[in-house]
Design an enzyme around this catalytic site. Sequence first.
Site, mmCIF file in Angstrom:
data_model
loop_
_atom_site.group_PDB
_atom_site.id
_atom_site.type_symbol
_atom_site.label_atom_id
_atom_site.label_comp_id
_atom_site.label_asym_id
_atom_site.label_seq_id
_atom_site.Cartn_x
_atom_site.Cartn_y
_atom_site.Cartn_z
ATOM 1 N N ARG A 37 42.148 34.544 33.848
ATOM 2 C CA ARG A 37 42.489 35.170 35.138
ATOM 3 C C ARG A 37 42.886 34.034 36.058
ATOM 4 O O ARG A 37 42.135 33.079 36.244
ATOM 5 C CB ARG A 37 41.278 35.930 35.683
ATOM 6 C CG ARG A 37 41.381 36.353 37.139
ATOM 7 C CD ARG A 37 42.405 37.464 37.308
ATOM 8 N NE ARG A 37 42.261 38.161 38.556
ATOM 9 C CZ ARG A 37 42.706 37.741 39.739
ATOM 10 N NH1 ARG A 37 43.306 36.574 39.835
ATOM 11 N NH2 ARG A 37 42.561 38.471 40.811
ATOM 12 N N GLU A 45 48.928 45.388 40.229
ATOM 13 C CA GLU A 45 48.560 45.926 38.921
ATOM 14 C C GLU A 45 49.741 46.613 38.250
ATOM 15 O O GLU A 45 50.567 47.230 38.919
ATOM 16 C CB GLU A 45 47.420 46.937 39.072
ATOM 17 C CG GLU A 45 46.130 46.333 39.572
ATOM 18 C CD GLU A 45 45.577 45.250 38.673
ATOM 19 O OE1 GLU A 45 45.598 45.413 37.434
ATOM 20 O OE2 GLU A 45 45.135 44.223 39.212
ATOM 21 N N ARG A 89 36.697 37.039 31.768
ATOM 22 C CA ARG A 89 37.916 36.222 31.770
ATOM 23 C C ARG A 89 37.600 34.852 32.360
ATOM 24 O O ARG A 89 36.854 34.745 33.335
ATOM 25 C CB ARG A 89 39.002 36.889 32.603
ATOM 26 C CG ARG A 89 39.412 38.241 32.087
ATOM 27 C CD ARG A 89 40.426 38.900 32.981
ATOM 28 N NE ARG A 89 39.848 39.194 34.298
ATOM 29 C CZ ARG A 89 40.450 39.925 35.239
ATOM 30 N NH1 ARG A 89 41.671 40.407 35.022
ATOM 31 N NH2 ARG A 89 39.868 40.154 36.392
#
Length: 122
Positions: A37, A45, A89
């Site tokens: 990330r 998104e 992440r």
Amino acid sequence: MSLVISPETTYRKCFGGDRFACVVDGDTLWIEGAKIRIADIDAPEISEPKCATELALGNRATDRLIELVNQGSFKLRARPGRDEDRYGRKLRVLIRDGRSLGDILVSEGLARTWTGRRQPWC
């Protein structure tokens, strides 16, 4: 701690089960099999957009991130204090020639500087 990612790897958009070197969206990618990330930005998104505008901008951010990571080697730099997010992440800043690739996305209007929480794109 920094890890240098070499230009021999070609990144593309993630499809199917292959998750070694691909871009999920404008702020998430797989590097050498690890889900990363980008820690200094928030991009729109594409998997669950709230509106058509967010999806369109998210697709542009994804395409641009693919271009950026394929332009040559870059470093992955961990941020002090937090190694992973709540989804597992790795949180990293991508750096090339002393500049964050995330900052490039922000300067082009394709992402926002991460402030600690998401803000709406619609």
